[in-house]
Design an enzyme around this catalytic site. Structure first.
Site, mmCIF file in Angstrom:
data_model
loop_
_atom_site.group_PDB
_atom_site.id
_atom_site.type_symbol
_atom_site.label_atom_id
_atom_site.label_comp_id
_atom_site.label_asym_id
_atom_site.label_seq_id
_atom_site.Cartn_x
_atom_site.Cartn_y
_atom_site.Cartn_z
ATOM 1 N N TYR A 67 0.829 -1.204 0.000
ATOM 2 C CA TYR A 67 0.000 0.000 0.000
ATOM 3 C C TYR A 67 0.865 1.257 0.000
ATOM 4 O O TYR A 67 1.978 1.272 0.545
ATOM 5 C CB TYR A 67 -0.861 0.059 1.273
ATOM 6 C CG TYR A 67 -1.764 -1.105 1.516
ATOM 7 C CD1 TYR A 67 -3.089 -1.096 1.050
ATOM 8 C CD2 TYR A 67 -1.332 -2.211 2.229
ATOM 9 C CE1 TYR A 67 -3.925 -2.172 1.287
ATOM 10 C CE2 TYR A 67 -2.169 -3.289 2.475
ATOM 11 C CZ TYR A 67 -3.462 -3.261 2.001
ATOM 12 O OH TYR A 67 -4.296 -4.324 2.242
ATOM 13 N N ARG A 173 -4.890 0.604 9.515
ATOM 14 C CA ARG A 173 -5.406 1.510 10.550
ATOM 15 C C ARG A 173 -4.761 1.224 11.901
ATOM 16 O O ARG A 173 -4.437 2.139 12.659
ATOM 17 C CB ARG A 173 -6.923 1.350 10.673
ATOM 18 C CG ARG A 173 -7.718 1.911 9.514
ATOM 19 C CD ARG A 173 -9.196 1.613 9.694
ATOM 20 N NE ARG A 173 -9.528 0.228 9.421
ATOM 21 C CZ ARG A 173 -10.569 -0.410 9.939
ATOM 22 N NH1 ARG A 173 -11.356 0.180 10.813
ATOM 23 N NH2 ARG A 173 -10.821 -1.661 9.596
#
Length: 234
Positions: A67, A173
């Site tokens: 990512y 997260r």
């Protein structure tokens, strides 16, 4: 009609929305699934499974991911990203790029990883997000994940741009929250774009909207074969 489709999911779409869009362009009865959910706000590579390829879902779900994203320091939310309700805000200390790299490096390797309360992981048959939305406490759940690379790309307070390579099952997260806690000011994920799923690359994906105008034969021409072997972690 069997194989994999590489789609670039925009923000605001759920992975289910993407599956439904492609399924609606194909003849009735052809199954469509995916090889790893992306949160609605996240963008990037979504590997869609068509026909018999859906049988390989469990195997493909285990592929490592990569990512690019942004970490917002000085804020804590109930979801771990900027979509959630802000719980606390704190001043961001003076940090150098070296300071941030040191924090990222503390997360490398095999780590015990907290699963967010707002996730689809189940407790007693129900997803955790249902309990969280109802204000019902649940036992904290963890899993072991591997972070192969967490690289700082840019730092301009209060946000750090990064590149992350990790095993399947990693919640970015949670990493953002962990980094914020180590720094002492809190942190939340402010942007996320999936670049890789195993050997599949975002650069080879079609924008999800492009499938709206495609016929079934045009989609079939884009299908890739299911890999026989999973790639080794980089």
């Amino acid at each position: 009609m069997n194989g994999l489709l590489l789609a670039d999911k925009p923000s605001g779409w759920t992975s289910h929305d993407a599956v439904a869009l492609v399924r609606g362009r194909l003849p009735r009865g052809i199954k469509v699934g995916h090889a790893g959910t992306l949160d609605p706000r996240a963008t990037g590579l979504l590997v869609l499974l068509v026909g018999a390829a859906t049988r390989a879902a469990a195997r493909l779900l285990s592929l490592p991911k990569a990512y690019s994203g942004r970490l917002r320091l000085g804020v804590e939310t109930d979801t771990g990203d900027m979509e959630g309700k802000v719980i606390e805000e704190h001043p961001v200390p003076a940090l150098s790029e070296a300071d941030l790299r040191a924090v990222f490096e503390k997360h490398l390797g095999l780590i015990e990883h907290r699963i967010p309360r707002y996730s689809a992981v189940k407790h007693q048959g129900r997803p955790l997000y249902e309990y969280a939305r109802a204000g019902i406490a649940t036992p904290e759940k963890t899993r072991r994940v591997r972070v192969m690379e967490w690289r700082l790309d840019a730092w301009e307070a209060p946000e750090a741009a990064f590149f992350l390579r990790c095993s399947s099952g990693t919640y970015v997260r949670t990493l953002a929250e962990s980094a914020g806690r180590l720094i002492g000011c809190g942190g939340a994920l402010s942007a996320l774009r999936r670049q890789e799923v195993g050997a599949f690359l975002l650069a080879d994906a079609r924008p999800l909207d492009a499938f709206k105008a495609m016929s079934a034969p045009e989609i079939e021409a884009l299908l890739l074969p299911v890999p026989e072997e999973l790639p080794a972690e980089r």
